[in-house]
Design a protein around this motif. Structure first.
Motif, PDB file in Angstrom:
ATOM      1  N   GLU A  11     -60.887   0.664  -7.993  1.00 49.17           N
ATOM      2  CA  GLU A  11     -62.025  -0.250  -7.684  1.00 49.17           C
ATOM      3  C   GLU A  11     -63.169   0.588  -7.540  1.00 49.17           C
ATOM      4  O   GLU A  11     -63.465   1.212  -6.517  1.00 49.17           O
ATOM      5  CB  GLU A  11     -61.744  -1.013  -6.365  1.00 49.17           C
ATOM      6  N   TRP A  12     -63.987   0.829  -8.910  1.00 49.42           N
ATOM      7  CA  TRP A  12     -65.160   1.882  -8.874  1.00 49.42           C
ATOM      8  C   TRP A  12     -66.021   1.012  -7.854  1.00 49.42           C
ATOM      9  O   TRP A  12     -66.420  -0.145  -7.808  1.00 49.42           O
ATOM     10  CB  TRP A  12     -65.566   1.678 -10.077  1.00 49.42           C
ATOM     11  N   SER A  13     -66.636   2.119  -6.952  1.00 47.61           N
ATOM     12  CA  SER A  13     -67.769   1.629  -6.169  1.00 47.61           C
ATOM     13  C   SER A  13     -68.570   2.843  -6.003  1.00 47.61           C
ATOM     14  O   SER A  13     -68.164   4.090  -6.397  1.00 47.61           O
ATOM     15  CB  SER A  13     -67.495   1.373  -4.778  1.00 47.61           C
ATOM     16  N   THR A  14     -70.065   2.704  -5.711  1.00 54.17           N
ATOM     17  CA  THR A  14     -70.762   3.905  -5.065  1.00 54.17           C
ATOM     18  C   THR A  14     -70.057   4.937  -4.324  1.00 54.17           C
ATOM     19  O   THR A  14     -70.082   6.249  -4.382  1.00 54.17           O
ATOM     20  CB  THR A  14     -72.189   3.619  -4.665  1.00 54.17           C
ATOM     21  N   ARG A  15     -69.563   4.211  -3.177  1.00 57.62           N
ATOM     22  CA  ARG A  15     -68.890   5.270  -2.103  1.00 57.62           C
ATOM     23  C   ARG A  15     -67.739   5.833  -2.813  1.00 57.62           C
ATOM     24  O   ARG A  15     -67.497   7.226  -2.508  1.00 57.62           O
ATOM     25  CB  ARG A  15     -68.373   4.171  -1.004  1.00 57.62           C
ATOM     26  N   LEU A  16     -66.978   5.273  -3.605  1.00 57.65           N
ATOM     27  CA  LEU A  16     -65.816   6.228  -4.353  1.00 57.65           C
ATOM     28  C   LEU A  16     -66.541   7.399  -5.181  1.00 57.65           C
ATOM     29  O   LEU A  16     -65.919   8.217  -5.111  1.00 57.65           O
ATOM     30  CB  LEU A  16     -65.068   5.332  -5.277  1.00 57.65           C
ATOM     31  N   VAL A  17     -67.523   7.124  -5.899  1.00 60.27           N
ATOM     32  CA  VAL A  17     -67.977   8.058  -6.677  1.00 60.27           C
ATOM     33  C   VAL A  17     -68.692   9.065  -5.827  1.00 60.27           C
ATOM     34  O   VAL A  17     -68.370  10.391  -6.200  1.00 60.27           O
ATOM     35  CB  VAL A  17     -69.033   7.429  -7.871  1.00 60.27           C
ATOM     36  N   ILE A  18     -69.458   8.733  -4.958  1.00 59.93           N
ATOM     37  CA  ILE A  18     -70.004  10.030  -4.088  1.00 59.93           C
ATOM     38  C   ILE A  18     -68.864  10.576  -3.378  1.00 59.93           C
ATOM     39  O   ILE A  18     -68.952  11.961  -3.264  1.00 59.93           O
ATOM     40  CB  ILE A  18     -70.772   9.260  -3.036  1.00 59.93           C
ATOM     41  N   ALA A  19     -67.819  10.157  -2.833  1.00 62.23           N
ATOM     42  CA  ALA A  19     -66.625  10.739  -2.161  1.00 62.23           C
ATOM     43  C   ALA A  19     -66.011  11.627  -3.139  1.00 62.23           C
ATOM     44  O   ALA A  19     -65.564  12.650  -2.911  1.00 62.23           O
ATOM     45  CB  ALA A  19     -65.708   9.620  -1.611  1.00 62.23           C
TER      46      ALA A  19
END
Length: 96
Positions: A11-19
């Motif tokens: 589940e792609w999200s901005t939070r996942l990419v930043i982490a």
């Protein structure tokens, strides 16, 4: 076993990419660079002894960023670790 029994769903999200970027760049790349600089500057044995402080830094960062409580056991652990580091450093100088 998980790959064979469960579907791969991200589940792609901005939070996942930043982490992901943080985990890759800071502990991965930056820490490795600092490690090599330390080995070059103070030698592998002295640099390796300071790896024992990693758990303390993890607890300290959690206390600052996540408001985790520092307990007496944490502080005792740090004192034990620091005593071990001191013993290694003094033994390398021939004082122990």
């Amino acid at each position: 076993i998980g790959l064979a029994t469960e579907p791969l769903v991200i589940e792609w999200s901005t939070r996942l990419v930043i982490a992901f970027l943080y985990t890759t760049l800071i502990p991965g790349l930056a820490a490795t660079l600092v490690w090599f600089l330390l080995v070059e500057r103070i030698g592998a044995t002295r640099a390796a002894t300071f790896h024992f402080l990693n758990p303390f830094f993890g607890v300290a960062i959690a206390a600052v960023l996540l408001n985790e409580a520092l307990r007496l056991g944490d502080l005792i652990g740090v004192l034990v670790i620091m005593g071990g580091i001191l013993a290694v450093q003094l033994s390398r100088q021939g004082r122990v």
